[in-house]
Write a protein that holds these residues in place. Sequence first.
Motif, mmCIF file in Angstrom:
data_model
loop_
_atom_site.group_PDB
_atom_site.id
_atom_site.type_symbol
_atom_site.label_atom_id
_atom_site.label_comp_id
_atom_site.label_asym_id
_atom_site.label_seq_id
_atom_site.Cartn_x
_atom_site.Cartn_y
_atom_site.Cartn_z
ATOM 1 N N ARG A 17 0.830 -1.209 0.000
ATOM 2 C CA ARG A 17 0.000 0.000 0.000
ATOM 3 C C ARG A 17 0.861 1.255 0.000
ATOM 4 N N ALA A 18 1.886 1.280 0.877
ATOM 5 C CA ALA A 18 2.720 2.476 1.006
ATOM 6 C C ALA A 18 3.525 2.732 -0.265
ATOM 7 N N VAL A 19 4.170 1.695 -0.789
ATOM 8 C CA VAL A 19 4.998 1.872 -1.980
ATOM 9 C C VAL A 19 4.126 2.198 -3.190
ATOM 10 N N HIS A 20 3.005 1.515 -3.327
ATOM 11 C CA HIS A 20 2.106 1.795 -4.450
ATOM 12 C C HIS A 20 1.628 3.249 -4.399
ATOM 13 N N TYR A 21 1.219 3.698 -3.220
ATOM 14 C CA TYR A 21 0.743 5.075 -3.068
ATOM 15 C C TYR A 21 1.870 6.059 -3.410
ATOM 16 N N ALA A 22 3.063 5.813 -2.868
ATOM 17 C CA ALA A 22 4.188 6.722 -3.108
ATOM 18 C C ALA A 22 4.553 6.776 -4.595
ATOM 19 N N VAL A 23 4.567 5.634 -5.253
ATOM 20 C CA VAL A 23 4.885 5.599 -6.682
ATOM 21 C C VAL A 23 3.806 6.320 -7.476
ATOM 22 N N ARG A 24 2.549 6.020 -7.153
ATOM 23 C CA ARG A 24 1.424 6.619 -7.875
ATOM 24 C C ARG A 24 1.398 8.138 -7.720
ATOM 25 N N HIS A 25 1.810 8.633 -6.551
ATOM 26 C CA HIS A 25 1.772 10.073 -6.290
ATOM 27 C C HIS A 25 3.135 10.750 -6.439
ATOM 28 N N GLY A 26 4.104 10.023 -6.939
ATOM 29 C CA GLY A 26 5.422 10.613 -7.142
ATOM 30 C C GLY A 26 6.078 11.065 -5.861
ATOM 31 N N ASP A 27 5.809 10.383 -4.774
ATOM 32 C CA ASP A 27 6.360 10.763 -3.474
ATOM 33 C C ASP A 27 7.760 10.185 -3.311
ATOM 34 N N LEU A 28 8.700 10.807 -3.992
ATOM 35 C CA LEU A 28 10.080 10.344 -3.936
ATOM 36 C C LEU A 28 10.674 10.529 -2.546
ATOM 37 N N GLY A 29 10.152 11.479 -1.787
ATOM 38 C CA GLY A 29 10.626 11.689 -0.419
ATOM 39 C C GLY A 29 10.420 10.443 0.432
ATOM 40 N N PHE A 30 9.229 9.841 0.361
ATOM 41 C CA PHE A 30 8.971 8.618 1.123
ATOM 42 C C PHE A 30 9.860 7.483 0.633
ATOM 43 N N LEU A 31 9.958 7.332 -0.687
ATOM 44 C CA LEU A 31 10.771 6.242 -1.222
ATOM 45 C C LEU A 31 12.233 6.405 -0.801
ATOM 46 N N TRP A 32 12.728 7.643 -0.807
ATOM 47 C CA TRP A 32 14.098 7.898 -0.369
ATOM 48 C C TRP A 32 14.241 7.597 1.122
ATOM 49 N N ASP A 33 13.264 8.031 1.922
ATOM 50 C CA ASP A 33 13.306 7.734 3.354
ATOM 51 C C ASP A 33 13.313 6.221 3.589
ATOM 52 N N LEU A 34 12.528 5.495 2.811
ATOM 53 C CA LEU A 34 12.489 4.039 2.920
ATOM 54 C C LEU A 34 13.862 3.455 2.606
ATOM 55 N N LEU A 35 14.471 3.945 1.534
ATOM 56 C CA LEU A 35 15.800 3.453 1.173
ATOM 57 C C LEU A 35 16.818 3.720 2.280
ATOM 58 N N LYS A 36 16.686 4.853 2.958
ATOM 59 C CA LYS A 36 17.631 5.201 4.019
ATOM 60 C C LYS A 36 17.483 4.305 5.241
ATOM 61 N N VAL A 37 16.274 3.810 5.538
ATOM 62 C CA VAL A 37 16.091 2.993 6.739
ATOM 63 C C VAL A 37 16.236 1.500 6.480
ATOM 64 N N ILE A 38 16.275 1.092 5.220
ATOM 65 C CA ILE A 38 16.405 -0.340 4.926
ATOM 66 C C ILE A 38 17.695 -0.936 5.506
#
Length: 91
Positions: A17-38
């Motif tokens: 849900r989170a990744v789909h929403y972020a991709v669909r809305h172009g929320d690169l900030g969330f995706l980047w934050d996700l990459l930083k905490v992985i």
Amino acid sequence: MDVEELESLSAKELHDRAVHYAVRHGDLGFLWDLLKVIPAAEAASGNTDETANDLSRVSALLSDAMAAGEGELGDALRPVYVDYLSRHPDA
């Protein structure tokens, strides 16, 4: 969905849900934050070898972000997904 409803979802459901929403809305900030905490989530779930890989290869991080909803990694990232989805109730 409210936080209680989100907490009842599996890590995989939260991730999707989170990744789909972020991709669909172009929320690169969330995706980047996700990459930083992985890497920290990998370490917390006992995958120290993967932590070193993630820190040295951006492509590994991108791949991880797309599959970070399964197993121990998904469980370690549950708080990230719940927080993001609770701020985006239409996700």
